[in-house]
Design an enzyme around this catalytic site. Structure first.
Site, short mmCIF file in Angstrom:
data_model
loop_
_atom_site.label_atom_id
_atom_site.label_comp_id
_atom_site.label_asym_id
_atom_site.label_seq_id
_atom_site.Cartn_x
_atom_site.Cartn_y
_atom_site.Cartn_z
N HIS A 7 18.14 12.12 -35.96
CA HIS A 7 19.26 10.96 -35.23
C HIS A 7 19.54 10.99 -34.22
CE1 HIS A 7 22.29 14.88 -36.72
NE2 HIS A 7 22.76 14.07 -35.82
N HIS A 79 25.70 11.72 -29.23
CA HIS A 79 24.11 12.68 -29.22
C HIS A 79 22.98 12.52 -29.64
CE1 HIS A 79 26.14 14.51 -32.36
NE2 HIS A 79 24.95 14.58 -33.19
N GLU A 130 21.31 17.75 -29.91
CA GLU A 130 21.79 18.35 -30.55
C GLU A 130 20.80 19.89 -31.10
OE1 GLU A 130 24.08 16.48 -34.19
OE2 GLU A 130 23.79 18.24 -35.40
CO CO Z 1 24.66 15.07 -34.86
#
Ligand code: CO
Length: 134
Positions: A7, A79, A130
């Site tokens: 994502h 992020h 991440e």
């Molecule tokens: Co995230």
């Protein structure tokens, strides 16, 4: 090491307005809001055919993303999340290569109930990354 883009996360000042924008104007499938008190965020996921967009809003008084929203009052990209097959193997390889892991360095449970880690943006072209075990 890294696999799919899981994502892209966007911090937003108004979660329901952002959800409505993606659902009604962009025609995407949007999840219900989920509170993640351990991470100090409320999330909504936008499902796209090839990845997801994570809409993030601060939760609680000491949310780590409040400062980001203060600096970017209309929101912004926060992020990128890449999938890895084994988060401990990935972490150890990155640390031995000189990368810094944020926080304790131990994986925490992320929005999808899977272990996640965050990498220092200064080590990755100014982008917070991440990693999620998937
Ligand atoms: Co995230």
């Amino acid at each position: 090491m890294i696999g799919r883009l899981n994502h892209v996360a966007i911090v937003v000042p108004d979660l329901s307005a952002a959800a409505a924008l993606y659902r009604d104007m962009l025609g995407a499938t949007v999840s219900a809001a989920q509170n993640l008190p351990d991470h100090g965020v409320t999330t909504i996921f936008v499902e796209l055919p090839n990845t997801k967009i994570e809409l993030l809003h601060p939760l609680g008084d000491d949310s780590a993303i409040q400062g980001f929203l203060d600096k970017n009052p209309s929101g912004g990209v926060h992020h990128l999340c890449y999938e890895v097959t084994n988060i401990i193997t990935a972490r150890d390889q990155l640390v031995s290569g000189g990368a810094r892991i944020l926080g304790s360095g131990e994986p925490r449970t992320g929005a999808h109930g899977k272990p996640v880690l965050f990498l220092h943006p200064k080590d990755f072209c100014g982008t917070l990354i991440e990693l999620e075990e998937a």
